[in-house]
Design an enzyme around this catalytic site. Structure first.
Site, PDB file in Angstrom:
ATOM      1  CG  ASP A   1       1.153   5.369  -1.724  1.00 18.57           C
ATOM      2  OD1 ASP A   1       0.832   6.246  -2.552  1.00 18.57           O
ATOM      3  OD2 ASP A   1       1.846   4.382  -2.013  1.00 18.57           O
ATOM      4  CD  GLU A   2       2.559   9.500  -5.261  1.00 21.47           C
ATOM      5  OE1 GLU A   2       1.729   8.563  -5.332  1.00 21.47           O
ATOM      6  OE2 GLU A   2       2.969  10.096  -6.242  1.00 21.47           O
TER       7      GLU A   2
ATOM      8  CG  ASP B   1       4.586   6.042  -3.801  1.00 17.68           C
ATOM      9  OD1 ASP B   1       3.745   6.712  -4.419  1.00 17.68           O
ATOM     10  OD2 ASP B   1       4.446   4.825  -3.568  1.00 17.68           O
TER      11      ASP B   1
HETATM   12  P1  TTP Z   1       0.745   3.474  -5.710  1.00 20.46           P
HETATM   13  O1  TTP Z   1       1.679   4.231  -4.852  1.00 20.46           O
HETATM   14  O2  TTP Z   1       0.630   3.870  -7.132  1.00 20.46           O
HETATM   15  O3  TTP Z   1       1.135   1.932  -5.729  1.00 20.46           O
HETATM   16  P2  TTP Z   1       1.604   1.012  -4.537  1.00 20.46           P
HETATM   17  O4  TTP Z   1       1.887   1.774  -3.300  1.00 20.46           O
HETATM   18  O5  TTP Z   1       0.612  -0.106  -4.375  1.00 20.46           O
HETATM   19  O6  TTP Z   1       2.931   0.371  -5.118  1.00 20.46           O
HETATM   20  P3  TTP Z   1       4.339   1.083  -5.369  1.00 20.46           P
HETATM   21  O7  TTP Z   1       4.205   2.491  -4.933  1.00 20.46           O
HETATM   22  O8  TTP Z   1       5.325   0.304  -4.541  1.00 20.46           O
HETATM   23  O9  TTP Z   1       4.595   0.938  -6.817  1.00 20.46           O
HETATM   24  O10 TTP Z   1      -0.699   3.536  -5.100  1.00 20.46           O
HETATM   25  C1  TTP Z   1      -0.938   3.585  -3.705  1.00 20.46           C
HETATM   26  C2  TTP Z   1      -2.192   2.801  -3.364  1.00 20.46           C
HETATM   27  O11 TTP Z   1      -3.300   3.328  -4.059  1.00 20.46           O
HETATM   28  C3  TTP Z   1      -2.104   1.333  -3.751  1.00 20.46           C
HETATM   29  O12 TTP Z   1      -1.507   0.536  -2.745  1.00 20.46           O
HETATM   30  C4  TTP Z   1      -3.538   0.986  -3.994  1.00 20.46           C
HETATM   31  C5  TTP Z   1      -4.177   2.278  -4.451  1.00 20.46           C
HETATM   32  N1  TTP Z   1      -4.365   2.259  -5.918  1.00 20.46           N
HETATM   33  C6  TTP Z   1      -5.594   1.819  -6.431  1.00 20.46           C
HETATM   34  O13 TTP Z   1      -6.503   1.490  -5.676  1.00 20.46           O
HETATM   35  N2  TTP Z   1      -5.745   1.782  -7.792  1.00 20.46           N
HETATM   36  C7  TTP Z   1      -4.767   2.126  -8.682  1.00 20.46           C
HETATM   37  O14 TTP Z   1      -4.949   2.060  -9.906  1.00 20.46           O
HETATM   38  C8  TTP Z   1      -3.508   2.578  -8.134  1.00 20.46           C
HETATM   39  C9  TTP Z   1      -2.390   2.970  -9.060  1.00 20.46           C
HETATM   40  C10 TTP Z   1      -3.359   2.623  -6.755  1.00 20.46           C
HETATM   41 MG    MG Z   2       3.031   3.493  -3.415  1.00 16.82          MG
HETATM   42 MG    MG Z   3       1.544   6.387  -4.652  1.00 17.67          MG
END
Ligand code: TTP
Ligand code: MG
Ligand code: MG
Length: 351
Positions: free
Chosen positions: A110-111, A10
């Site tokens: 992103d995962e 991720d």
């Molecule tokens: P995540 O992987 O949940 O979060 P992140 O990458 O920003 O942070 P981390 O993994 O380090 O905790 O989500 C990936 C992307 O998806 C995030 O950058 C923005 C988008 N996203 C939204 O637009 N709304 C949301 O509620 C979430 C959770 C994520």
């Molecule tokens: Mg992330």
């Molecule tokens: Mg994610």
């Protein structure tokens, strides 16, 4: 079930990290990506924010007006989705160069989960592989990510969350069962606030941990939750039997060619056809694919389309077979007609 190794990757604060990469002046600032805060009157939400913003309590999904109230001095940026999607695609390409696409399940922008059972033999090797993926992404895209490795998807994701940001962590099932005991039941994928309420009501207790939930017998769980109760029962014990669901890989490789001017010239037609075969063959070789069927396509000047095919089941084949079998199929299609040819195609169905 045979012992598996699953890797969860991720990206760290993905949208905000991309913005930081592109605008070096953002480093060390509080960066929030999301709706326009309109001086506290904005109605949207925070998409994500960097870790500095998180230290003030800002998080994804929070109303942007609230984020503005907490940190009015933050840098608020709009969501540039098109760009983030293209970065995401570049990252998945880097990963696909290291592990086979058929073992990758993309779960969000992103995962991904990756089945690495056939690549590594121990957690130590898993960590080496994880570090290789991390450094390739950093080198090529200048972005950090976090990796969790375990024996199933659930624990791999939990390991990843525990190692954030820019970390790597392995957890065995044995360790995992102990680690998750003190975690909230919403740590389990599929248990959201609604299901949590059901559990709270049933056990007559708030803020339930997984240890609390383990007191419920399997049959009781099924009665309470339904079919999913049985998998939650396993999940509470660190188990998760779900498999990696990769995107369907192309089942065939092929080329088509439309002539500038409809043609009846066998020399021209065969020469184009051979070039198409060569290009398909190259791709088959590169991807080390076997062939099941070859298909020849022909569209005539009246736009009517005909195909001929031949079935094989070959894992290994000599280079000439595509020509030896393909050309007679084409001749078969064009020999008994006076019509000119508009398009020819060659396709192999992959084994
Ligand atoms: P995540 O992987 O949940 O979060 P992140 O990458 O920003 O942070 P981390 O993994 O380090 O905790 O989500 C990936 C992307 O998806 C995030 O950058 C923005 C988008 N996203 C939204 O637009 N709304 C949301 O509620 C979430 C959770 C994520
Ligand atoms: Mg992330
Ligand atoms: Mg994610």
């Amino acid at each position: 079930m045979k012992k598996r190794f699953i890797l969860h990757i991720d990206m760290d604060y993905f949208f905000a990290q991309i913005e930081e990469r592109e605008n070096s002046w953002l480093k060390d600032k509080i960066v929030i990506v999301g709706a326009n805060p309109k001086k506290g009157k904005g109605r949207g939400v925070v998409s994500t924010c960097n870790y500095k913003a998180r230290s003030y309590g800002i998080m994804s999904g929070m109303p942007i007006s609230k984020a503005y109230k907490i940190t009015p001095h933050a840098i608020f940026l709009p969501v540039n989705m098109k760009h983030y999607i293209s970065v995401s695609m570049s990252i998945f390409k880097i990963v696909e160069a290291i592990v086979d696409k058929k073992n990758i399940e993309e779960v969000s922008i992103d995962e991904a989960y990756i089945n690495i059972t056939n690549i590594i033999k121990s957690f130590k090797e898993g960590k080496e592989l994880g570090n290789e993926i991390k450094s390739k992404i950093l080198e090529k895209e200048k972005l950090t990510c976090t990796i969790g490795i375990s024996e199933n998807k659930m624990l791999a994701k939990i390991a990843c969350n525990m190692a954030k940001p820019n970390g790597i962590k392995t957890i065995s099932i044995r360790e995992g069962e102990k680690i998750i005991n003190k975690m909230k039941i919403t740590t389990i994928p599929g248990i959201g606030p609604k299901t949590e309420k059901k559990f709270e009501k049933y056990l007559n207790k708030k803020n339930l941990t997984i240890k609390d939930a383990k007191k419920i017998k399997k049959q009781e769980l099924i009665a309470l939750i339904g079919k999913k109760g049985s998998s939650f029962y396993d999940n509470f014990r660190g188990k998760d039997f779900t498999s990696i669901k990769s995107k369907k890989i192309a089942k065939s490789i092929g080329k088509e060619y439309t002539f500038q001017k409809d043609s009846k010239n066998p020399k021209e037609i065969i020469s184009v056809f051979k070039k198409m075969i060569a290009s398909v063959e190259k791709e088959l070789m590169q991807k080390k694919l076997g062939i099941k069927t070859i298909v020849v396509i022909c569209r005539f000047e009246n736009f009517k389309k005909y195909t001929k095919q031949k079935k094989f089941h070959l894992n290994h084949y000599d280079r000439e077979i595509l020509y030896k079998e393909g050309i007679p199929l084409l001749l078969n299609l064009i020999i008994n007609t006076n019509k000119k040819i508009r398009l020819i195609g060659f396709r192999v169905i992959i084994k």
